[in-house]
Design a protein around this motif. Structure first.
Motif, PDB file in Angstrom:
ATOM      1  N   MET A   1      -3.863 -60.941   4.044  1.00 10.39           N
ATOM      2  CA  MET A   1      -4.297 -59.379   3.927  1.00 10.39           C
ATOM      3  C   MET A   1      -5.641 -59.299   4.154  1.00 10.39           C
ATOM      4  N   ASN A   2      -6.086 -58.194   4.507  1.00 11.17           N
ATOM      5  CA  ASN A   2      -7.361 -57.805   5.261  1.00 11.17           C
ATOM      6  C   ASN A   2      -8.145 -57.360   3.844  1.00 11.17           C
ATOM      7  N   ASP A   3      -9.481 -57.612   3.870  1.00  7.30           N
ATOM      8  CA  ASP A   3     -10.253 -57.178   2.697  1.00  7.30           C
ATOM      9  C   ASP A   3     -11.396 -56.149   3.338  1.00  7.30           C
ATOM     10  N   PRO A   4     -11.279 -54.651   2.989  1.00  3.88           N
ATOM     11  CA  PRO A   4     -10.195 -54.027   2.009  1.00  3.88           C
ATOM     12  C   PRO A   4      -8.799 -53.960   2.841  1.00  3.88           C
ATOM     13  N   PRO A   5      -7.754 -53.794   2.133  1.00  2.97           N
ATOM     14  CA  PRO A   5      -6.470 -53.873   3.014  1.00  2.97           C
ATOM     15  C   PRO A   5      -6.562 -52.520   3.791  1.00  2.97           C
ATOM     16  N   ARG A   6      -5.768 -52.768   5.004  1.00  2.00           N
ATOM     17  CA  ARG A   6      -5.681 -51.754   5.900  1.00  2.00           C
ATOM     18  C   ARG A   6      -4.399 -50.914   5.888  1.00  2.00           C
ATOM     19  N   ILE A   7      -4.438 -49.669   5.999  1.00  2.00           N
ATOM     20  CA  ILE A   7      -2.960 -48.927   5.971  1.00  2.00           C
ATOM     21  C   ILE A   7      -3.225 -47.772   7.028  1.00  2.00           C
ATOM     22  N   LEU A   8      -1.941 -48.183   7.836  1.00  2.00           N
ATOM     23  CA  LEU A   8      -1.843 -47.331   9.088  1.00  2.00           C
ATOM     24  C   LEU A   8      -0.794 -45.990   8.740  1.00  2.00           C
ATOM     25  N   VAL A   9      -1.570 -44.857   8.934  1.00  2.00           N
ATOM     26  CA  VAL A   9      -0.728 -43.594   8.592  1.00  2.00           C
ATOM     27  C   VAL A   9      -0.253 -42.949  10.065  1.00  2.00           C
ATOM     28  N   VAL A  10       1.180 -42.867   9.804  1.00  2.00           N
ATOM     29  CA  VAL A  10       1.908 -42.437  11.364  1.00  2.00           C
ATOM     30  C   VAL A  10       2.479 -41.230  10.753  1.00  2.00           C
ATOM     31  N   ASP A  11       2.134 -39.954  11.261  1.00  2.00           N
ATOM     32  CA  ASP A  11       2.773 -38.803  10.909  1.00  2.00           C
ATOM     33  C   ASP A  11       2.270 -37.486  12.143  1.00  2.00           C
ATOM     34  N   ASP A  12       3.199 -36.770  12.300  1.00  2.00           N
ATOM     35  CA  ASP A  12       2.811 -35.823  13.512  1.00  2.00           C
ATOM     36  C   ASP A  12       2.296 -34.597  12.889  1.00  2.00           C
ATOM     37  N   SER A  13       2.042 -34.505  11.576  1.00  2.00           N
ATOM     38  CA  SER A  13       1.225 -33.647  10.909  1.00  2.00           C
ATOM     39  C   SER A  13      -0.242 -33.660  10.535  1.00  2.00           C
TER      40      SER A  13
ATOM     41  N   VAL B   1      -5.043 -40.022   4.053  1.00  3.92           N
ATOM     42  CA  VAL B   1      -6.256 -40.575   4.724  1.00  3.92           C
ATOM     43  C   VAL B   1      -7.444 -40.490   3.609  1.00  3.92           C
ATOM     44  N   THR B   2      -7.473 -39.113   3.242  1.00  2.00           N
ATOM     45  CA  THR B   2      -8.555 -39.164   2.232  1.00  2.00           C
ATOM     46  C   THR B   2      -8.385 -39.484   1.040  1.00  2.00           C
ATOM     47  N   ARG B   3      -7.296 -39.658   0.289  1.00  2.00           N
ATOM     48  CA  ARG B   3      -7.044 -40.319  -0.795  1.00  2.00           C
ATOM     49  C   ARG B   3      -7.093 -41.632  -0.584  1.00  2.00           C
ATOM     50  N   LEU B   4      -6.468 -42.239   0.244  1.00  2.00           N
ATOM     51  CA  LEU B   4      -6.671 -43.850   0.459  1.00  2.00           C
ATOM     52  C   LEU B   4      -8.240 -44.292   0.506  1.00  2.00           C
TER      53      LEU B   4
ATOM     54  N   THR C   1       7.811 -61.618  16.749  1.00  2.00           N
ATOM     55  CA  THR C   1       6.529 -62.369  16.767  1.00  2.00           C
ATOM     56  C   THR C   1       5.575 -62.022  15.858  1.00  2.00           C
ATOM     57  N   ARG C   2       6.020 -60.858  15.104  1.00  2.00           N
ATOM     58  CA  ARG C   2       4.813 -60.127  14.178  1.00  2.00           C
ATOM     59  C   ARG C   2       5.215 -60.700  12.831  1.00  2.00           C
ATOM     60  N   PRO C   3       4.328 -61.017  12.027  1.00  2.00           N
ATOM     61  CA  PRO C   3       4.367 -61.373  10.576  1.00  2.00           C
ATOM     62  C   PRO C   3       5.060 -59.921   9.784  1.00  2.00           C
ATOM     63  N   PHE C   4       5.622 -60.368   8.537  1.00  2.00           N
ATOM     64  CA  PHE C   4       5.934 -59.254   7.953  1.00  2.00           C
ATOM     65  C   PHE C   4       4.935 -58.207   7.452  1.00  2.00           C
TER      66      PHE C   4
ATOM     67  N   ARG D   1      -2.349 -53.151  18.069  1.00  2.00           N
ATOM     68  CA  ARG D   1      -3.988 -53.364  18.377  1.00  2.00           C
ATOM     69  C   ARG D   1      -4.712 -53.832  16.697  1.00  2.00           C
ATOM     70  N   TRP D   2      -4.344 -52.943  15.727  1.00  2.00           N
ATOM     71  CA  TRP D   2      -4.918 -53.078  14.576  1.00  2.00           C
ATOM     72  C   TRP D   2      -4.419 -53.842  13.400  1.00  2.00           C
ATOM     73  N   VAL D   3      -3.116 -54.449  13.753  1.00  2.00           N
ATOM     74  CA  VAL D   3      -2.528 -55.204  12.399  1.00  2.00           C
ATOM     75  C   VAL D   3      -2.560 -54.848  11.152  1.00  2.00           C
ATOM     76  N   PRO D   4      -2.112 -53.765  10.522  1.00  2.00           N
ATOM     77  CA  PRO D   4      -2.236 -53.244   9.569  1.00  2.00           C
ATOM     78  C   PRO D   4      -1.590 -54.016   8.202  1.00  2.00           C
ATOM     79  N   ASP D   5      -1.955 -54.076   7.077  1.00  2.00           N
ATOM     80  CA  ASP D   5      -1.434 -54.495   5.930  1.00  2.00           C
ATOM     81  C   ASP D   5      -0.219 -53.977   5.492  1.00  2.00           C
ATOM     82  N   LEU D   6      -0.132 -52.509   5.738  1.00  2.00           N
ATOM     83  CA  LEU D   6       1.141 -51.508   5.142  1.00  2.00           C
ATOM     84  C   LEU D   6       0.922 -50.416   6.226  1.00  2.00           C
TER      85      LEU D   6
END
Length: 97
Positions: free
Chosen positions: A1-13, A21-24, A75-78, A46-51
């Protein structure tokens, strides 16, 4: 896990992405965004998020297909994925797809 944890937000809105993103970021998470499923898959590689926070209903590739592709890639970790939706039918009692 990265420090700080990385979170990718995928949404068309864009509004939904901005709110999430603001809350996170306010809680110290590092975030990245994607506006559709194709961009989301590219960002994961490209970015390898934690969530990954993944909208169900999107253009090009929907969230269900993105989830399938990520989970089938040996090929990708969980990577944990949380599916999000604003669809009222899903919120009332389960998926309608």
């Amino acid at each position: 896990m990265n420090d700080p944890p990385r979170i990718l937000v995928v949404d068309d809105s864009e509004t939904n992405r901005d709110i999430i993103v603001t809350r996170l970021r306010a809680h110290g998470y590092e975030t990245s965004e994607a506006a559709d499923g194709e961009q989301g898959l590219a960002a994961v590689n490209r970015w390898v998020p934690d969530l990954v926070l993944l909208d169900v209903t999107m253009p090009k590739l929907d969230g269900i297909e993105v989830c399938r592709r990520l989970k089938s890639d040996t090929t990708r970790p969980f990577t944990p994925i949380i599916l999000l939706t604003a669809r009222a039918a899903c919120a009332r009692g389960g998926p309608t797809f």
